[in-house]
Design a protein around this motif. Structure first.
Motif, PDB file in Angstrom:
ATOM      1  N   ARG A 100      -5.996  42.461  19.973  1.00 52.00           N
ATOM      2  CA  ARG A 100      -7.237  43.225  19.897  1.00 52.00           C
ATOM      3  C   ARG A 100      -7.870  43.425  21.260  1.00 52.00           C
ATOM      4  O   ARG A 100      -8.820  44.201  21.399  1.00 52.00           O
ATOM      5  N   THR A 101      -7.354  42.718  22.254  1.00 53.58           N
ATOM      6  CA  THR A 101      -8.015  42.713  23.560  1.00 53.58           C
ATOM      7  C   THR A 101      -7.181  43.389  24.640  1.00 53.58           C
ATOM      8  O   THR A 101      -7.307  43.062  25.808  1.00 53.58           O
ATOM      9  N   GLY A 102      -6.338  44.306  24.256  1.00 58.63           N
ATOM     10  CA  GLY A 102      -5.610  45.095  25.237  1.00 58.63           C
ATOM     11  C   GLY A 102      -4.217  44.618  25.560  1.00 58.63           C
ATOM     12  O   GLY A 102      -3.457  45.316  26.207  1.00 58.63           O
ATOM     13  N   GLY A 103      -3.881  43.417  25.133  1.00 53.61           N
ATOM     14  CA  GLY A 103      -2.525  42.926  25.367  1.00 53.61           C
ATOM     15  C   GLY A 103      -2.305  42.445  26.794  1.00 53.61           C
ATOM     16  O   GLY A 103      -2.851  42.994  27.744  1.00 53.61           O
ATOM     17  N   ARG A 104      -1.557  41.409  26.923  1.00 58.10           N
ATOM     18  CA  ARG A 104      -1.226  40.848  28.221  1.00 58.10           C
ATOM     19  C   ARG A 104       0.208  40.321  28.161  1.00 58.10           C
ATOM     20  O   ARG A 104       0.898  40.454  27.162  1.00 58.10           O
ATOM     21  N   SER A 105       0.612  39.660  29.229  1.00 56.15           N
ATOM     22  CA  SER A 105       1.969  39.115  29.263  1.00 56.15           C
ATOM     23  C   SER A 105       2.032  37.676  28.762  1.00 56.15           C
ATOM     24  O   SER A 105       3.080  37.042  28.841  1.00 56.15           O
ATOM     25  N   TYR A 106       0.913  37.150  28.278  1.00 57.34           N
ATOM     26  CA  TYR A 106       0.910  35.784  27.776  1.00 57.34           C
ATOM     27  C   TYR A 106       0.570  35.784  26.289  1.00 57.34           C
ATOM     28  O   TYR A 106      -0.231  36.578  25.808  1.00 57.34           O
ATOM     29  N   SER A 107       1.191  34.865  25.576  1.00 61.17           N
ATOM     30  CA  SER A 107       1.139  34.890  24.119  1.00 61.17           C
ATOM     31  C   SER A 107      -0.242  34.639  23.547  1.00 61.17           C
ATOM     32  O   SER A 107      -0.571  35.148  22.473  1.00 61.17           O
ATOM     33  N   ARG A 108      -1.073  33.900  24.232  1.00 61.97           N
ATOM     34  CA  ARG A 108      -2.396  33.588  23.668  1.00 61.97           C
ATOM     35  C   ARG A 108      -3.311  34.809  23.623  1.00 61.97           C
ATOM     36  O   ARG A 108      -4.381  34.758  23.017  1.00 61.97           O
ATOM     37  N   ALA A 109      -2.918  35.907  24.232  1.00 62.54           N
ATOM     38  CA  ALA A 109      -3.709  37.133  24.184  1.00 62.54           C
ATOM     39  C   ALA A 109      -3.512  37.881  22.878  1.00 62.54           C
ATOM     40  O   ALA A 109      -4.174  38.899  22.646  1.00 62.54           O
ATOM     41  N   TYR A 110      -2.614  37.407  22.032  1.00 65.06           N
ATOM     42  CA  TYR A 110      -2.255  38.120  20.807  1.00 65.06           C
ATOM     43  C   TYR A 110      -2.810  37.404  19.583  1.00 65.06           C
ATOM     44  O   TYR A 110      -2.823  36.173  19.522  1.00 65.06           O
ATOM     45  N   ASP A 111      -3.216  38.213  18.625  1.00 65.21           N
ATOM     46  CA  ASP A 111      -3.909  37.684  17.456  1.00 65.21           C
ATOM     47  C   ASP A 111      -3.014  37.570  16.227  1.00 65.21           C
ATOM     48  O   ASP A 111      -3.271  36.736  15.361  1.00 65.21           O
ATOM     49  N   TYR A 112      -2.018  38.416  16.147  1.00 62.78           N
ATOM     50  CA  TYR A 112      -1.156  38.432  14.965  1.00 62.78           C
ATOM     51  C   TYR A 112       0.290  38.468  15.408  1.00 62.78           C
ATOM     52  O   TYR A 112       0.634  39.156  16.389  1.00 62.78           O
ATOM     53  N   TRP A 113       1.134  37.763  14.668  1.00 65.99           N
ATOM     54  CA  TRP A 113       2.547  37.642  15.010  1.00 65.99           C
ATOM     55  C   TRP A 113       3.423  37.877  13.787  1.00 65.99           C
ATOM     56  O   TRP A 113       3.049  37.529  12.672  1.00 65.99           O
ATOM     57  N   GLY A 114       4.586  38.450  14.021  1.00 68.15           N
ATOM     58  CA  GLY A 114       5.592  38.531  12.980  1.00 68.15           C
ATOM     59  C   GLY A 114       6.393  37.242  12.921  1.00 68.15           C
ATOM     60  O   GLY A 114       6.174  36.310  13.692  1.00 68.15           O
ATOM     61  N   GLN A 115       7.338  37.211  11.991  1.00 71.82           N
ATOM     62  CA  GLN A 115       8.121  35.995  11.782  1.00 71.82           C
ATOM     63  C   GLN A 115       9.358  35.931  12.678  1.00 71.82           C
ATOM     64  O   GLN A 115      10.016  34.896  12.768  1.00 71.82           O
ATOM     65  N   GLY A 116       9.675  37.032  13.318  1.00 74.08           N
ATOM     66  CA  GLY A 116      10.783  37.069  14.262  1.00 74.08           C
ATOM     67  C   GLY A 116      12.076  37.581  13.664  1.00 74.08           C
ATOM     68  O   GLY A 116      12.296  37.492  12.448  1.00 74.08           O
ATOM     69  N   THR A 117      12.926  38.138  14.502  1.00 75.45           N
ATOM     70  CA  THR A 117      14.253  38.588  14.101  1.00 75.45           C
ATOM     71  C   THR A 117      15.259  38.138  15.155  1.00 75.45           C
ATOM     72  O   THR A 117      14.996  38.242  16.355  1.00 75.45           O
ATOM     73  N   GLN A 118      16.390  37.623  14.690  1.00 75.59           N
ATOM     74  CA  GLN A 118      17.382  37.059  15.608  1.00 75.59           C
ATOM     75  C   GLN A 118      18.240  38.157  16.216  1.00 75.59           C
ATOM     76  O   GLN A 118      18.774  39.023  15.504  1.00 75.59           O
ATOM     77  N   VAL A 119      18.387  38.103  17.522  1.00 75.84           N
ATOM     78  CA  VAL A 119      19.310  38.973  18.250  1.00 75.84           C
ATOM     79  C   VAL A 119      20.330  38.085  18.946  1.00 75.84           C
ATOM     80  O   VAL A 119      19.955  37.171  19.696  1.00 75.84           O
ATOM     81  N   THR A 120      21.593  38.338  18.676  1.00 78.19           N
ATOM     82  CA  THR A 120      22.660  37.562  19.299  1.00 78.19           C
ATOM     83  C   THR A 120      23.612  38.515  20.006  1.00 78.19           C
ATOM     84  O   THR A 120      24.128  39.459  19.381  1.00 78.19           O
ATOM     85  N   VAL A 121      23.815  38.268  21.290  1.00 78.32           N
ATOM     86  CA  VAL A 121      24.691  39.112  22.094  1.00 78.32           C
ATOM     87  C   VAL A 121      25.918  38.286  22.491  1.00 78.32           C
ATOM     88  O   VAL A 121      25.791  37.269  23.170  1.00 78.32           O
ATOM     89  N   SER A 122      27.066  38.732  22.052  1.00 78.07           N
ATOM     90  CA  SER A 122      28.305  38.006  22.361  1.00 78.07           C
ATOM     91  C   SER A 122      28.930  38.540  23.638  1.00 78.07           C
ATOM     92  O   SER A 122      28.834  39.740  23.939  1.00 78.07           O
ATOM     93  N   SER A 123      29.568  37.665  24.368  1.00 74.84           N
ATOM     94  CA  SER A 123      30.193  38.071  25.630  1.00 74.84           C
ATOM     95  C   SER A 123      31.608  38.567  25.430  1.00 74.84           C
ATOM     96  O   SER A 123      32.181  38.463  24.360  1.00 74.84           O
TER      97      SER A 123
END
Length: 123
Positions: A100-123
């Motif tokens: 709500r406050t413009g967003g920053r590069s640090y996580s505490r600036a964010y108010d709501y979060w999703g549950q996450g999605t896994q990304v796996t990159v194989s070599s």
């Protein structure tokens, strides 16, 4: 309250591409800055990028600059992360977040979060 749900993660070979989506519900995200973070086990959540409320300005972490692009479609209440030229070191759980406050590069600036999605990159 804003509910965020990420999708689009999966397993991809090095050099490949994925597009993550973050669908919002409960409230329009048009007045929020939106960010992407990622996290690997044992490490702190890492900033990936942020986009302002109207989508006119983005800030991308140096580690993914030139390979990742953030965009949003406020009409669809959705945030996107286009990931190209993926590397094994991009393997992580990716989270979207709303600020709500413009967003920053640090996580505490964010108010709501999703549950996450896994990304796996194989070599």
């Amino acid at each position: 309250q804003v509910q965020l749900v990420e999708s689009g993660g999966g397993l991809v070979q090095s050099g490949g591409s994925l597009r993550l989506s973050c669908a919002a519900s409960g409230r329009t995200i048009s007045s929020y800055a939106m960010g992407w973070f990622r996290q690997t086990p044992g490490k702190e959540r890492e900033f990936v990028g942020v986009i302002n409320w109207i989508g006119s300005t983005t800030h991308i972490a140096d580690s993914v600059k030139g390979r990742f692009t953030i965009s949003r479609d406020n009409a669809k209440n959705t945030l996107y992360l286009q990931m190209n030229s993926l590397k094994p070191e991009d393997t992580a759980v990716y989270y979207c977040a709303a600020s709500r406050t413009g967003g920053r590069s640090y996580s505490r600036a964010y108010d709501y979060w999703g549950q996450g999605t896994q990304v796996t990159v194989s070599s």
